[in-house]
Design an enzyme around this catalytic site. Structure first.
Site, PDB file in Angstrom:
ATOM      1  CD  GLU A 166      -2.897  -0.827   2.430  1.00  0.00           C
ATOM      2  OE1 GLU A 166      -3.011  -0.066   3.237  1.00  0.00           O
ATOM      3  OE2 GLU A 166      -3.725  -1.783   2.463  1.00  0.00           O
ATOM      4  CD  GLU A 356      -3.456  -5.711   4.477  1.00  0.00           C
ATOM      5  OE1 GLU A 356      -3.854  -5.076   4.982  1.00  0.00           O
ATOM      6  OE2 GLU A 356      -2.004  -5.571   4.300  1.00  0.00           O
TER       7      GLU A 356
HETATM    8  C1  BGC Z   1      -2.580  -2.256   5.880  1.00  0.00           C
HETATM    9  C2  BGC Z   1      -2.522  -2.921   7.580  1.00  0.00           C
HETATM   10  C3  BGC Z   1      -3.778  -2.449   8.429  1.00  0.00           C
HETATM   11  C4  BGC Z   1      -5.016  -2.797   7.709  1.00  0.00           C
HETATM   12  C5  BGC Z   1      -6.255  -2.009   8.540  1.00  0.00           C
HETATM   13  C6  BGC Z   1      -4.161  -2.039   5.636  1.00  0.00           C
HETATM   14  O1  BGC Z   1      -4.208  -0.609   5.257  1.00  0.00           O
HETATM   15  O2  BGC Z   1      -1.746  -2.924   5.129  1.00  0.00           O
HETATM   16  O3  BGC Z   1      -1.308  -2.735   8.100  1.00  0.00           O
HETATM   17  O4  BGC Z   1      -3.598  -2.874   9.532  1.00  0.00           O
HETATM   18  O5  BGC Z   1      -4.952  -2.153   6.776  1.00  0.00           O
HETATM   19  O6  BGC Z   1      -6.128  -0.611   8.643  1.00  0.00           O
END
Ligand code: BGC
Length: 448
Positions: A166, A356
């Protein structure tokens, strides 16, 4: 229960990041990162916490690997801390590399395939103090040297590697909004940083490939789906600008395309620091792309001076709405499909992994269990959406839930819990939540 159906080859994993879980902040020759410095500044982190201990994963990694294996995950996405494996003089730190070697061996013993990210925001503080970190072109070169050190030392154990996580967050949350380290608030700077990050990505891939040719290499982005707050042309234009910043600034260089004119305009006097030839470096072949998806945004015409410079303002959802996670983000599973299709219509993406996806659900442990219903239903709805996308033929090969453990949630400190496993920070006890049990069943369910 009925589980969404995925092809048998679909990969199931969980994700974490070094600064958020490792702790062991000053051990084995580890140096501070910009996040250590940021945490030390008053008012930056909601609960005034830091990453010095976090989930103590540095000492408990074997237990954590056993836990992910028990839950059925066959894939694990984590990040390597630059500050642990490279010394101040740029030479490799054997002790730090050894930590990751032991972690990778433990994963291998459990049949879990690693997917390592080289940069999940924890820039060596020294590079920030010396010359402004990502504002300086040299940092991209330093990143390539770091990538080469990792390729040499750990490449034999790493089948899949992403350069950056990101980069939008490092650039814009870190240098425009100033809510992430290093806490700068300057619009042109954030665009220069975005450029240097993409340059680092390209140089990093070149450096890695000069050492090894058998690693699948890619990058992890958090593309935006931004809907206008109304049908007014000014709101529609604002939403478009937000997407240019969030998507085109990162995706265009990956495919050798120049930035949109609006973004070149916003970088102002720094424009000349984007050199001819940079685009060709950014556009290295990609074996995969990781997409992170949590929510969508709603944009409106700008009001304040800072918003004018950006060209948009975000309208946060009404906190009273029932369809929000505990961090206040809208639950919008359709967005996963909409954003993916938007990207595919515009850029020739390589195979996709959802690197993610997850929800903040702060349900506590009661009577030895954690009934995190909000997260469970969030995962159900997003995975139902994803199953349809895969069935319709989109080339999405796997899914990593964010996150294995509750952890240090950046500016929110430990106040927001994203784990499918609960962490009691006073005892470091891990408790699998209902969502983890549901994923465990989904992963082992007979698939067609
Ligand atoms: C990030 C994580 C973060 C998650 C929740 C993503 O933007 O890669 O490190 O904990 O979102 O905010």
């Amino acid at each position: 229960t009925d589980f969404p159906i995925f092809p048998p080859s679909f990969e199931w994993g969980c994700a974490t990041a070094a600064f958020q879980i490792e702790g062991g902040a000053l051990e084995g020759g580890k140096r501070p990162s910009i996040w250590d410095d940021f945490c030390a500044q008053t008012g930056r982190i909601k609960d005034a916490s830091d990453g010095l201990v976090a989930c103590d994963h540095f000492h408990r990694f074997r237990e954590d690997v056993a836990l992910m294996a028990d839950l059925g995950f066959r894939h694990y996405r984590f990040s390597i801390a630059w500050t642990r494996v490279v010394r101040e003089d740029g030479s490799p730190n054997p002790e730090g590399l050894d930590f990751y070697r032991r972690l990778l061996d433990a994963l291998h013993d459990k049949g879990i395939t690693p997917n390592a990210t080289l940069f999940h925001w924890d820039l060596p503080a020294q590079l920030q103090r010396a010359h402004g970190g990502w504002l300086h072109r040299d940092t991209a070169q330093r990143f390539a040297e770091y990538a080469q050190i990792v390729a040499r030392a750990l490449g034999d154990r790493l089948p899949r590697v992403a350069t950056l996580n990101e980069p939008w967050c490092s650039a814009f949350l870190g240098h425009d909004l100033g809510v992430f380290a290093p806490g700068v608030q300057d619009r042109p700077s954030s665009l220069l940083v975005a450029h240097h990050l993409m340059l680092a990505h390209g140089l990093g891939l070149q450096a890695w490939r000069s050492v090894r040719s058998d690693t699948q290499l890619g990058i992890v982005l958090n593309p935006e789906l931004c809907d206008p707050a109304s049908d007014a042309p000014a709101d529609i234009a604002a939403a478009r600008l937000a997407e240019l910043e969030r998507n085109d600034v990162f995706l265009n260089p990956l495919f050798g395309r120049e930035w949109p004119a609006e973004m070149i305009e916003q970088i102002g006097a720094f424009a000349e620091q984007r050199r001819p030839g940079d685009l060709a470096i950014c556009a290295q072949p990609l074996d995969f792309i990781g997409l992170n998806y949590y929510t969508r945004s709603i944009a409106q015409a700008p009001q304040s001076a800072a918003e004018q410079r950006r060209g948009y303002r975000f309208v946060p959802p009404d906190p009273q709405r029932p369809d929000l996670t505990h961090i206040g983000w809208e639950i919008y599973p359709q967005g996963l499909e909409r954003v993916t299709r938007n990207l595919l219509a515009k850029w020739p993406l390589p195979p996709i992994w959802i690197t993610e996806n997850g929800a903040a659900d702060n349900t506590p442990v009661e009577a030895g269990g954690c009934d995190d219903r909000l997260r469970l239903s969030y995962l159900q709805s997003h995975l139902t959406q994803l199953a349809q996308m895969v069935a319709s033929g989109l080339d999405i090969r796997g899914y990593y839930v964010w996150s294995l453990l509750d952890n240090f949630e950046w500016a929110h400190g430990y106040t927001q819990r994203f784990g499918v496993v609960h962490v009691d920070y006073s005892t470091q006890q891990r408790t699998a939540k209902a969502s983890a049990r549901w994923l465990q069943q989904l992963i082992s369910s007979p698939q067609t």
